[in-house]
Design a protein around this motif. Structure first.
Motif, short mmCIF file in Angstrom:
data_model
loop_
_atom_site.label_atom_id
_atom_site.label_comp_id
_atom_site.label_asym_id
_atom_site.label_seq_id
_atom_site.Cartn_x
_atom_site.Cartn_y
_atom_site.Cartn_z
N UNK A 201 2.34 100.12 -74.54
CA UNK A 201 1.44 101.11 -75.14
C UNK A 201 0.22 101.33 -74.25
N UNK A 202 -0.24 102.57 -74.19
CA UNK A 202 -1.31 102.94 -73.26
C UNK A 202 -2.54 102.04 -73.37
N UNK A 203 -2.90 101.62 -74.57
CA UNK A 203 -4.09 100.78 -74.77
C UNK A 203 -3.90 99.38 -74.19
N UNK A 204 -2.66 99.01 -73.91
CA UNK A 204 -2.37 97.66 -73.38
C UNK A 204 -1.45 97.73 -72.18
N UNK A 205 -1.71 98.68 -71.27
CA UNK A 205 -0.78 98.91 -70.17
C UNK A 205 -1.27 98.40 -68.81
N UNK A 206 -2.29 97.56 -68.82
CA UNK A 206 -2.75 96.98 -67.55
C UNK A 206 -1.72 95.98 -67.04
N UNK A 207 -1.74 95.72 -65.74
CA UNK A 207 -0.82 94.75 -65.16
C UNK A 207 -1.03 93.38 -65.80
N UNK A 208 -2.27 93.01 -66.06
CA UNK A 208 -2.54 91.72 -66.70
C UNK A 208 -1.93 91.65 -68.10
N UNK A 209 -1.94 92.76 -68.82
CA UNK A 209 -1.30 92.79 -70.15
C UNK A 209 0.19 92.51 -70.02
N UNK A 210 0.81 93.16 -69.04
CA UNK A 210 2.25 92.95 -68.83
C UNK A 210 2.55 91.50 -68.43
N UNK A 211 1.81 90.99 -67.46
CA UNK A 211 2.07 89.63 -66.98
C UNK A 211 1.90 88.60 -68.09
N UNK A 212 0.93 88.81 -68.95
CA UNK A 212 0.69 87.86 -70.04
C UNK A 212 1.70 87.99 -71.17
N UNK A 213 2.33 89.16 -71.31
CA UNK A 213 3.28 89.35 -72.41
C UNK A 213 4.74 89.31 -71.94
#
Length: 158
Positions: free
Chosen positions: A117-129
């Motif tokens: 989702x756009x509000x959580x689309x940073x690379x760090x968001x992906x790596x953590x999830x």
């Protein structure tokens, strides 16, 4: 009678890389169907969702059966066509060209692609999830990198 209870599997070539850089060419056995997506089971499915600590693999050179402890793999490589990035055709994925440095000093470069989702689309968001093994496209191969062995992920300018 027991043959009718067996699950059809296909043999898939892969490279397993251990911490320190030693590697082995192996074959793993993947199911013809996979829960959660169309098509057959992928190596990423096996590594991320198997619930097993050890997975069977056949050494490509010796044909010896080996049981590999997943959490101790630094990464596993497989042909890119065997690890399709399933993205909805109506969604534009986020892509980052990166260098991944492992704790033991190994490094690889490639592309990380994901949809969040756009509000959580940073690379760090992906790596953590992301699941334990994250796919990094390296040209004609996908490296499934074990996050336990990652020191850092650096974005590169395109």
């Amino acid at each position: 009678m027991l043959e009718s209870l067996s699950v059809p599997k296909r043999r898939v070539a892969a490279q397993f890389v251990l911490p320190g850089g030693s590697s082995r060419e192996v074959a793993v056995f993947l199911s013809e169907a996979a829960p959660g997506h169309t098509g057959g089971e992928r190596l990423s499915d096996l590594l991320n969702n198997s619930g097993s600590q050890f997975i069977p693999a056949v050494d490509a050179e010796t044909e010896a059966m080996t049981f590999v402890r997943c959490e101790n793999l630094a990464l596993a490589r497989v042909a890119a066509e065997l690890e399709p990035n399933v993205v909805d055709q109506f969604t534009i994925p986020t892509e980052h060209e990166v260098e991944v440095r492992l704790v033991d000093g190994q490094k690889l470069r490639g592309l990380i692609t994901y949809v969040l989702p756009e509000a959580h689309s940073r690379l760090t968001d992906y790596l953590n999830s992301a699941p334990p093994f994250i796919p990094v496209l390296e040209g004609k191969q996908v490296a499934l990198v074990n996050k336990r062995h990652v020191a850092y992920v650096e974005t590169l300018r395109r």
